[in-house]
Design an enzyme around this catalytic site. Structure first.
Site, mmCIF file in Angstrom:
data_model
loop_
_atom_site.group_PDB
_atom_site.id
_atom_site.type_symbol
_atom_site.label_atom_id
_atom_site.label_comp_id
_atom_site.label_asym_id
_atom_site.label_seq_id
_atom_site.Cartn_x
_atom_site.Cartn_y
_atom_site.Cartn_z
ATOM 1 N N ASN A 233 75.978 19.942 110.410
ATOM 2 C CA ASN A 233 75.464 18.833 109.606
ATOM 3 C C ASN A 233 74.439 19.288 108.582
ATOM 4 O O ASN A 233 74.315 18.691 107.509
ATOM 5 C CB ASN A 233 74.876 17.749 110.510
ATOM 6 C CG ASN A 233 75.954 16.848 111.080
ATOM 7 O OD1 ASN A 233 77.128 17.229 111.119
ATOM 8 N ND2 ASN A 233 75.588 15.664 111.527
ATOM 9 N N LEU B 225 81.114 15.593 117.227
ATOM 10 C CA LEU B 225 82.283 15.419 116.380
ATOM 11 C C LEU B 225 82.023 15.845 114.949
ATOM 12 O O LEU B 225 80.888 15.900 114.494
ATOM 13 C CB LEU B 225 82.687 13.937 116.353
ATOM 14 C CG LEU B 225 82.522 13.158 117.651
ATOM 15 C CD1 LEU B 225 82.599 11.672 117.375
ATOM 16 C CD2 LEU B 225 83.576 13.603 118.643
ATOM 17 N N MET C 43 75.571 23.702 117.497
ATOM 18 C CA MET C 43 76.517 23.963 116.415
ATOM 19 C C MET C 43 76.683 22.736 115.526
ATOM 20 O O MET C 43 76.816 22.858 114.306
ATOM 21 C CB MET C 43 77.873 24.386 116.999
ATOM 22 C CG MET C 43 78.887 24.800 115.945
ATOM 23 S SD MET C 43 78.348 26.251 115.001
ATOM 24 C CE MET C 43 78.723 25.732 113.324
ATOM 25 N N LYS C 44 76.659 21.558 116.121
ATOM 26 C CA LYS C 44 76.785 20.331 115.326
ATOM 27 C C LYS C 44 75.616 20.183 114.356
ATOM 28 O O LYS C 44 75.802 19.776 113.200
ATOM 29 C CB LYS C 44 76.853 19.117 116.260
ATOM 30 C CG LYS C 44 76.838 17.766 115.555
ATOM 31 C CD LYS C 44 77.994 17.583 114.588
ATOM 32 C CE LYS C 44 77.997 16.159 114.034
ATOM 33 N NZ LYS C 44 79.024 15.977 112.994
ATOM 34 N N LEU C 45 74.419 20.525 114.784
ATOM 35 C CA LEU C 45 73.269 20.438 113.890
ATOM 36 C C LEU C 45 73.388 21.435 112.744
ATOM 37 O O LEU C 45 73.035 21.130 111.600
ATOM 38 C CB LEU C 45 71.970 20.657 114.664
ATOM 39 C CG LEU C 45 71.620 19.572 115.688
ATOM 40 C CD1 LEU C 45 70.343 19.928 116.432
ATOM 41 C CD2 LEU C 45 71.494 18.201 115.019
#
Length: 298
Positions: free
Chosen positions: A177, A123, A172-174
């Site tokens: 972030n 998310l 992609m989330k890493l």
């Protein structure tokens, strides 16, 4: 199996998960939840029509799609292991946590032998958007499984991007972030530098807000320093540090230098080592730790 026949389980009804689960049950899906740290969230969801399971195997038995919204890959792996005895073939487990993609791929491989799909759908945004049903979501899944879970994700997400295969959502989330937390480290140091140079906080904000450097992240991040609002940006320093370690591991696997990512990670490591490891020590508090190390009182 059609989306209309899905029964949903949700593990991890914390700051983000509570709002997500609320939207799932209010938009017509049979929902089963389980208590962990926030008894009040479970009570609220039950009052809205959800059922409560007494164990993870029981939750698994009741569910065709199970969402996980947990702190780390270790918690995800432990939850999956505990629910295995109740899992049925064709069940889909959706990991909405920010997890280590290497572990995500391994769990998916292990569960595939049982006919169970494990995909990632991390998310972006805040608990406010979780409650409103307008989160961003980046999904790693095969096309068929993505189409199956998409209607349920649409109950709590306003923007959904199918990134690629299993693990790609977490990758992609890493990256996402790393960008946001890098901005946090940059804003914290810039804010403290301005103060040490005699520029008042309101003047700093007057230049940034509404200009090219302004963004939603800046506004929630800086609210604590400007107004003392501790809840405007509820993401912990500990989780930030964990995510940056995962990003660094991902770069190591890709044989890539992390000159900036490692520096950002170390900024957060400093805040953690100085005591910012509590459950309500949020990312905007980073300004205080940078200020104190720079000889300013927070």
């Amino acid at each position: 199996m059609s989306a209309n026949n899905e029964t949903v389980g949700f593990v991890g009804v914390g700051l983000m998960g509570h709002g997500m689960a609320k939207n799932i049950v209010e938009k017509g899906y049979p929902l089963t939840v389980i208590a962990h740290r926030r008894r009040e969230a479970v009570d609220d969801l039950v009052s809205r029509g959800a059922a409560e399971a007494s164990s993870l195997p029981e939750l698994a038995e009741r569910s065709t799609i199970i969402f996980l919204c947990l702190t780390s890959s270790s918690e995800v792996a432990a939850a999956v292991e505990r629910m295995k005895s109740g899992l049925k073939a064709e069940t889909v487990i959706v990991d909405c946590s920010t997890s280590d993609p290497t572990i995500t791929v391994k769990i998916a491989h292990d569960l595939a032998a049982q006919g169970i799909k494990f995909i990632d759908a991390p998310l972006s945004r805040t608990p406010k958007e979780a409650w409103a049903g307008t989160l961003d979501c980046m999904v790693g899944a095969d096309p068929e499984t993505f189409e199956r879970v998409k209607p349920v994700i649409e109950t709590w997400a306003g923007k959904i991007v199918h990134i690629g295969g299993v693990g790609d959502g977490h990758r992609m989330k890493l990256v996402n972030n790393f960008i946001s937390l890098g901005m946090g480290a940059l804003f914290a140091e810039a804010f403290v530098l301005a103060r040490k140079s005699g520029i008042p906080a309101e003047k700093f904000d007057g230049v940034i807000r509404g200009g090219r450097m302004d963004c939603g992240f800046y506004q929630t991040f800086i609210a604590y320093s400007l107004t003392g609002d501790k809840t405007a940006h509820r993401f912990t320093l500990a989780n930030a540090y964990k995510d940056l370690r995962y990003a660094e591991n991902m770069a190591n696997d890709a044989q890539m230098q992390t000159l900036i990512a490692s520096a950002v990670k170390n900024v957060f490591a400093g805040a953690i080592s100085d005591g910012g490891n509590g459950p309500e020590d949020y990312v905007p508090f980073l300004v205080d730790y940078v200020a104190e190390r720079s000889g300013l009182k927070s």
